[in-house]
Design an enzyme around this catalytic site. Structure first.
Site, PDB file in Angstrom:
ATOM      1  CD  GLU A  90      -1.940  -2.299   1.846  1.00 11.90           C
ATOM      2  OE1 GLU A  90      -2.514  -3.215   1.637  1.00 11.90           O
ATOM      3  OE2 GLU A  90      -1.051  -2.288   2.651  1.00 11.90           O
ATOM      4  CB  SER A  91       1.453   4.208  -1.824  1.00 19.34           C
ATOM      5  OG  SER A  91       2.467   3.480  -2.132  1.00 19.34           O
TER       6      SER A  91
END
Length: 341
Positions: A90-91
């Site tokens: 994830e970012s």
């Protein structure tokens, strides 16, 4: 739009570039060009980013995360492209909020998520580390506004000790359908006897993001897991959830060891999954015989991947209902830089 009124030479230049620019009109004396609608002429903006390892106190352990602390101006499509460029699980992209501390959007390389655990912990850590909340002191409380709801986070730091963050899950426990044990055993390349069903069948659970929870008989079984991808089509008919959180109880430095496999975009194992362990803690509390109480587990994940992670989960139960679920851990800053979009 911009109007260039200089010389016939300028107009001639833009005539020659007609294939590259969206030109509204051209005369011998002027050329009207719409710059704002052109990808080629979009004003480039530079954004600061940080990466950190979450649920660890050691560099290159835990779960990596990229954080853009001020993503103002980015479109959804641009955020998705940036997340794919980082290619972490994830970012996160942080925006101002009029009503809460920040608005946070979470992207995998392929889609946006309503909630996830390690992105919240890592984002809170990053913002605290770069001074966005001022001096942390003994305790600072913040709230992130996300698609799944509000995520309260407590941040603590004492002296030179690492920054510690704890989130509260945004939703109450939801238990979904079960998945046949024989199908799960086939998926994991384990004998059916290795899947424990005394407390629950392999079963969906969520406190913001759903996972299929599977208890295994011991740590050896957990380590032996090999995903049999040939069972995926059959699994899709039984459960749309292709995220499997495997766990076993231990009596060493950790209470529980876990592994999480996401099969929706290929075979991906996650080194530390806050949302899955939140859901696991909530489900275990649900099945506890006590109607009231507080429960806690120290959870290990990622050891099989060479990215050891430690997650501290706790829950509150009242009148037979799970009323609060928390996950906590430390982080380590890894890199910082700029990305131009």
């Amino acid at each position: 739009s911009e109007v260039f009124q200089e010389t016939p030479v300028i107009a001639s230049l833009f005539r020659n570039l007609r294939g590259f620019f969206r030109i509204t009109s051209v005369t011998n004396q002027s050329c009207k060009v719409n710059l704002t609608t052109l990808p080629l002429f979009k004003l480039m903006t530079t954004y600061k980013f940080y990466t950190c390892d979450v649920f660890t106190d050691t560099r290159f352990g835990g779960n990596p995360l990229a954080v853009l602390p001020d993503a103002t101006g980015l479109t959804t499509a641009e955020m998705q492209l940036i997340a794919r460029e980082f290619n972490f699980s994830e970012s996160t992209f942080v925006f101002p909020s009029e009503t809460h501390t920040r608005q946070v959007r979470i992207f995998t390389p392929s889609t946006e998520l309503p909630f996830a655990g390690h992105p919240n912990i890592g984002t809170a850590f990053t913002l605290a580390s770069i001074g966005e909340f001022g001096l942390i002191g003994e305790q600072t409380n913040i709230v992130f506004d996300e698609k799944a709801g509000l995520v309260p986070i407590t941040i603590r730091q004492s002296g030179k000790n690492p920054i510690w963050c704890e989130l509260r899950a945004p939703q109450t426990l939801a238990i979904g359908q079960s998945v046949p044990t024989e199908l799960i055993a086939k998926l994991l390349s384990l004998p059916e006897t290795a899947v424990i069903t005394k407390t629950h069948q392999p079963q969906e659970a969520s406190v913001g993001l759903p996972f299929v929870m599977v208890e295994l008989e011991n740590q050896a079984a957990l380590e032996k897991v090999q995903i049999n991808t040939q069972t995926l089509d059959e699994l899709k008919e039984k459960s749309p959830r292709l995220a499997f959180h495997l766990y076993t109880f231990t009596d060493n430095a950790f209470d529980i060891r876990t592994r999480m496999f996401s099969l929706s975009r290929g075979l991906v194992e996650d080194p530390a999954t806050g949302s899955a362990n939140c859901a696991l803690a909530a489900m275990l509390t649900h099945y506890q015989p006590e109607a009231d109480g507080e429960f806690a587990w120290k959870i290990a994940q990622g050891f099989e991947m060479g990215r050891p992670s430690t997650l501290d989960a706790r829950t509150v139960k009242k009148d037979g209902n799970v009323t609060a679920v928390y996950i906590a851990g430390e982080c380590v800053m890894i890199t910082e830089g700029e990305i131009t979009v």
